[in-house]
Design a protein around this motif. Structure first.
Motif, PDB file in Angstrom:
ATOM      1  N   GLU A 296       0.824  -1.220   0.000  1.00 12.82           N
ATOM      2  CA  GLU A 296       0.000   0.000   0.000  1.00 12.82           C
ATOM      3  C   GLU A 296       0.852   1.261   0.000  1.00 12.82           C
ATOM      4  N   SER A 297       2.163   1.104  -0.074  1.00 14.68           N
ATOM      5  CA  SER A 297       3.056   2.264  -0.011  1.00 14.68           C
ATOM      6  C   SER A 297       2.934   3.116  -1.264  1.00 14.68           C
ATOM      7  N   GLU A 298       3.353   4.362  -1.148  1.00 14.56           N
ATOM      8  CA  GLU A 298       3.246   5.286  -2.278  1.00 14.56           C
ATOM      9  C   GLU A 298       4.075   4.820  -3.469  1.00 14.56           C
ATOM     10  N   ARG A 299       5.245   4.265  -3.203  1.00  9.82           N
ATOM     11  CA  ARG A 299       6.107   3.879  -4.326  1.00  9.82           C
ATOM     12  C   ARG A 299       5.488   2.761  -5.160  1.00  9.82           C
ATOM     13  N   LEU A 300       4.679   1.876  -4.525  1.00 10.73           N
ATOM     14  CA  LEU A 300       4.039   0.793  -5.283  1.00 10.73           C
ATOM     15  C   LEU A 300       2.947   1.308  -6.208  1.00 10.73           C
ATOM     16  N   GLN A 301       2.578   2.586  -6.062  1.00  9.67           N
ATOM     17  CA  GLN A 301       1.604   3.181  -6.969  1.00  9.67           C
ATOM     18  C   GLN A 301       2.182   3.365  -8.369  1.00  9.67           C
ATOM     19  N   LYS A 308       1.567  -5.703  -9.940  1.00 11.25           N
ATOM     20  CA  LYS A 308       1.279  -5.455  -8.528  1.00 11.25           C
ATOM     21  C   LYS A 308       0.262  -6.456  -7.986  1.00 11.25           C
ATOM     22  N   LYS A 309      -0.754  -6.742  -8.783  1.00 13.62           N
ATOM     23  CA  LYS A 309      -1.828  -7.631  -8.344  1.00 13.62           C
ATOM     24  C   LYS A 309      -1.376  -9.087  -8.298  1.00 13.62           C
ATOM     25  N   VAL A 310      -0.487  -9.458  -9.198  1.00 12.07           N
ATOM     26  CA  VAL A 310      -0.084 -10.864  -9.306  1.00 12.07           C
ATOM     27  C   VAL A 310       1.291 -11.098  -8.677  1.00 12.07           C
ATOM     28  N   ASP A 311       2.326 -10.509  -9.265  1.00 13.90           N
ATOM     29  CA  ASP A 311       3.694 -10.817  -8.829  1.00 13.90           C
ATOM     30  C   ASP A 311       4.033 -10.179  -7.490  1.00 13.90           C
ATOM     31  N   ILE A 366      10.761  -0.792  -8.252  1.00 16.10           N
ATOM     32  CA  ILE A 366      10.049   0.194  -9.058  1.00 16.10           C
ATOM     33  C   ILE A 366      10.900   0.690 -10.231  1.00 16.10           C
ATOM     34  N   PRO A 367      10.311   0.738 -11.429  1.00 20.97           N
ATOM     35  CA  PRO A 367      11.034   1.258 -12.591  1.00 20.97           C
ATOM     36  C   PRO A 367      11.559   2.674 -12.362  1.00 20.97           C
ATOM     37  N   GLY A 368      12.793   2.912 -12.756  1.00 25.76           N
ATOM     38  CA  GLY A 368      13.373   4.256 -12.685  1.00 25.76           C
ATOM     39  C   GLY A 368      13.965   4.595 -11.340  1.00 25.76           C
ATOM     40  N   PHE A 369      13.148   4.635 -10.323  1.00 27.75           N
ATOM     41  CA  PHE A 369      13.590   5.041  -8.992  1.00 27.75           C
ATOM     42  C   PHE A 369      14.659   4.106  -8.419  1.00 27.75           C
ATOM     43  N   SER A 370      14.581   2.826  -8.770  1.00 25.75           N
ATOM     44  CA  SER A 370      15.418   1.813  -8.118  1.00 25.75           C
ATOM     45  C   SER A 370      16.903   1.942  -8.450  1.00 25.75           C
ATOM     46  N   ILE A 371      17.232   2.600  -9.544  1.00 23.76           N
ATOM     47  CA  ILE A 371      18.638   2.694  -9.918  1.00 23.76           C
ATOM     48  C   ILE A 371      19.440   3.465  -8.876  1.00 23.76           C
ATOM     49  N   HIS A 372      18.806   4.408  -8.219  1.00 20.32           N
ATOM     50  CA  HIS A 372      19.513   5.208  -7.219  1.00 20.32           C
ATOM     51  C   HIS A 372      19.759   4.405  -5.943  1.00 20.32           C
ATOM     52  N   GLN A 373      18.864   3.484  -5.637  1.00 17.84           N
ATOM     53  CA  GLN A 373      19.091   2.568  -4.523  1.00 17.84           C
ATOM     54  C   GLN A 373      20.239   1.614  -4.855  1.00 17.84           C
ATOM     55  N   GLU A 374      20.274   1.151  -6.094  1.00 13.60           N
ATOM     56  CA  GLU A 374      21.368   0.268  -6.535  1.00 13.60           C
ATOM     57  C   GLU A 374      22.707   0.978  -6.397  1.00 13.60           C
ATOM     58  N   PHE A 375      22.751   2.247  -6.759  1.00 12.56           N
ATOM     59  CA  PHE A 375      23.978   3.033  -6.606  1.00 12.56           C
ATOM     60  C   PHE A 375      24.448   3.039  -5.154  1.00 12.56           C
ATOM     61  N   SER A 376      23.514   3.205  -4.232  1.00 15.80           N
ATOM     62  CA  SER A 376      23.889   3.309  -2.816  1.00 15.80           C
ATOM     63  C   SER A 376      24.547   2.022  -2.325  1.00 15.80           C
ATOM     64  N   PHE A 377      24.121   0.883  -2.851  1.00 16.28           N
ATOM     65  CA  PHE A 377      24.721  -0.391  -2.457  1.00 16.28           C
ATOM     66  C   PHE A 377      26.142  -0.520  -3.016  1.00 16.28           C
ATOM     67  N   TYR A 378      26.364  -0.056  -4.235  1.00 15.48           N
ATOM     68  CA  TYR A 378      27.721  -0.086  -4.796  1.00 15.48           C
ATOM     69  C   TYR A 378      28.646   0.814  -3.976  1.00 15.48           C
ATOM     70  N   ASP A 450       8.197  15.527 -14.435  1.00 21.35           N
ATOM     71  CA  ASP A 450       7.260  15.337 -13.322  1.00 21.35           C
ATOM     72  C   ASP A 450       5.894  14.873 -13.837  1.00 21.35           C
ATOM     73  N   ASN A 451       5.506  15.372 -14.997  1.00 24.55           N
ATOM     74  CA  ASN A 451       4.238  14.934 -15.592  1.00 24.55           C
ATOM     75  C   ASN A 451       4.291  13.458 -15.972  1.00 24.55           C
ATOM     76  N   PHE A 452       5.455  12.999 -16.439  1.00 21.05           N
ATOM     77  CA  PHE A 452       5.625  11.578 -16.749  1.00 21.05           C
ATOM     78  C   PHE A 452       5.354  10.729 -15.512  1.00 21.05           C
ATOM     79  N   GLU A 453       5.862  11.186 -14.372  1.00 20.49           N
ATOM     80  CA  GLU A 453       5.621  10.456 -13.123  1.00 20.49           C
ATOM     81  C   GLU A 453       4.139  10.482 -12.756  1.00 20.49           C
ATOM     82  N   LYS A 454       3.531  11.641 -12.885  1.00 18.78           N
ATOM     83  CA  LYS A 454       2.113  11.791 -12.530  1.00 18.78           C
ATOM     84  C   LYS A 454       1.246  10.864 -13.377  1.00 18.78           C
ATOM     85  N   GLN A 455       1.545  10.766 -14.670  1.00 23.35           N
ATOM     86  CA  GLN A 455       0.754   9.934 -15.571  1.00 23.35           C
ATOM     87  C   GLN A 455       0.892   8.448 -15.243  1.00 23.35           C
ATOM     88  N   ALA A 456       2.046   8.068 -14.722  1.00 18.70           N
ATOM     89  CA  ALA A 456       2.306   6.654 -14.448  1.00 18.70           C
ATOM     90  C   ALA A 456       1.781   6.200 -13.096  1.00 18.70           C
TER      91      ALA A 456
END
Length: 477
Positions: A296-301, A308-311, A366-378, A450-456
């Motif tokens: 139910e978190s915002e990022r899963l939106q 989301k419903k299946v996997d 999450i598409p897009g956002f996750s690359i920055h988390q991956e960077f933090s692990f490296y 930002d509009n791209f994010e809003k639409q998705a």
């Protein structure tokens, strides 16, 4: 006889209604993503600019080119100099900001066009999709024909597996000749690379490698447990995926440092393949275990509604059940993630080439956002900011010959660029919200991104996503 005719007529009417419904669903989905069409984006229609007063992070060397001009013509970098004189060109005053190559995510799973905007919004200007379906061939065509604004798009074939590895998402190969036919078919149909997966026996894997070489197709390998891990160090295999599979295969599900040393030695002997750790997707198992409300978190939106419903739901329920049965699983998953960091440290010490992949688009990644988390692990594993940024720029671009024209800021390269406020070699977090993204020279400002994010966000395309998956099952299986 009349009854049969009535039944056939009724069936024909149902089929007609179904076809009409499908056409309407497809039309509505296409209309919903019109915001990505090049013709509907005023700023994206031009792909020639002169950028002034900009600090260039070229990524072909660990340096900053201070206060330069960058000339982009028809989507290509034409010149980088202290002073460039060009007539009749749009000028962008960068106001002493920093220009970096666009980021490349080398391990994603694309489910719809909305995700393309999410990647761009997060500075990702090229993606390598690693689960090919017919929809991806159409998407690739749209991108290559400059019909939509999208990261440059590459896709593997469907996942090739051995005969014992069941699942509707896998293609079970039963013999070497079958394997060769698949490779030939995928080349002809337009897939860029071959994706190998679990269960491939040596004879079948050898056939794939042999035909891939003949067909001039690079292989991306999710390691098969039916062959030794070292088998994947083959010149035709351009990247090996997943740190977790080092533990699951050569380490036999143990955090054994002595066995790890053997794997590190195997890496040291081979310089053929890049390594994509995908640390984020495994860490997200831990996130599911410690956050009961993650679905139910915002990022899963921002996740595709079918996934989301299946996997996402299935993954969450799997690990929630595991935690209920044995609470120690939480600590065990955290320990394995920490061991992944250790693996990266050890591989970094022997100069293994890392390429950034997130496995975004499945589970809760999450598409897009996750690359920055991956960077933090490296970064946690000991890579410098420059070395981290290399994984998603120059290193990624060198993995396949068809990607060589991106990844650095040099004359002749594609103008996939990010304009950011501060120096990423001092602080990687500045990459998270680029003020401007250039995709093949087309300028996207922050408002557009930002509009791209809003639409998705919370998109309503579950049915069309399901239809595309059914198409995959019909065509590929």
């Amino acid at each position: 006889m009349r009854i049969i005719k009535r039944i056939l007529k009724f069936i024909a009417i149902l089929i007609g209604i179904l076809l009409i419904t499908m056409v309407i669903i497809i039309f509505v989905d296409n209309q919903s993503t019109n915001y990505l069409k090049v013709e509907n984006n005023e700023f994206a229609k031009s792909n020639s600019y002169l950028i002034t007063n900009v600090n260039v992070v070229p990524m072909n060397q660990d340096t900053i080119l201070v206060n330069k001009m960058v000339y982009i013509k028809d989507g290509i970098i034409k010149n980088i100099a202290d002073n460039i004189e060009v007539k009749d060109i749009k000028i962008i005053d960068a106001e002493n900001k920093y220009l970096t190559p666009g980021l490349i995510d080398m391990h994603v799973h694309i489910w719809d066009k909305y995700e393309l905007g999410l990647y761009l919004s997060n500075g990702v200007t090229s993606i390598r999709n690693l689960w090919g379906m017919p929809m991806h061939l159409r998407l690739k065509e749209d991108v290559n024909n400059d019909e939509i604004i999208s990261p440059i798009f590459f896709t593997t074939s469907p996942k090739l597996t051995g005969p014992e590895f069941l699942g509707d998402d896998n293609l079970q190969l039963v013999n070497p000749s079958d394997a060769k036919e698949k490779v030939i078919s995928y080349k002809k149909r337009g897939y860029d690379f071959i994706k190998t997966f679990y269960g491939l026996t040596e004879d079948i894997f050898d056939a794939i490698i042999e035909q891939a070489k003949i067909s001039d197709m690079d292989i991306v390998a999710h390691p098969s447990q039916k062959v030794p891990y070292s088998y994947h160090f083959n010149p035709q295999i351009k990247s090996i995926e997943h740190a977790e599979d080092i533990i699951q295969q050569p380490l036999n599900y143990t955090l054994d440092t002595l066995k790890l040393k053997e794997v590190i030695n195997d890496f040291a002997k081979s310089k053929h393949s890049s390594f994509s750790p995908t640390l984020t997707v495994y860490n997200n198992i831990y996130q599911m275990l410690i956050d009961d409300n993650i679905l139910e978190s915002e990022r899963l939106q921002f996740m595709n509604p079918l996934i989301k419903k299946v996997d996402s739901k299935a993954e969450f329920e799997r690990w929630s059940t595991a935690k209920l049965n044995d609470s120690s699983v939480v600590n065990a998953i955290k320990k394995q993630h920490d061991f992944h960091i250790k693996i990266i440290k050890k591989l970094h010490e022997i100069d293994v080439t890392f390429i950034c992949g997130t496995d975004a688009g499945i589970g809760v990644t999450i598409p897009g956002f996750s690359i920055h988390q991956e960077f933090s692990f490296y970064k946690e594993a000991g890579l410098s900011n420059y070395e981290v940024l290399k994984t998603a720029t120059v290193n990624a671009s060198k993995t396949h010959s068809i990607m060589n024209e991106m990844g650095t800021i040099e004359i002749g390269k594609i103008a996939n660029l990010l304009l950011i406020d501060d120096n990423p070699l001092l602080d990687l977090s500045v990459l998270q919200n680029p003020s401007t993204v250039f995709i093949k020279g087309r300028k996207l400002n922050r408002e557009t991104l930002d509009n791209f994010e809003k639409q998705a966000k919370n998109r309503n395309n579950l049915i069309i996503s399901a239809l595309r998956y059914v198409e995959f099952l019909i065509v590929e299986k």
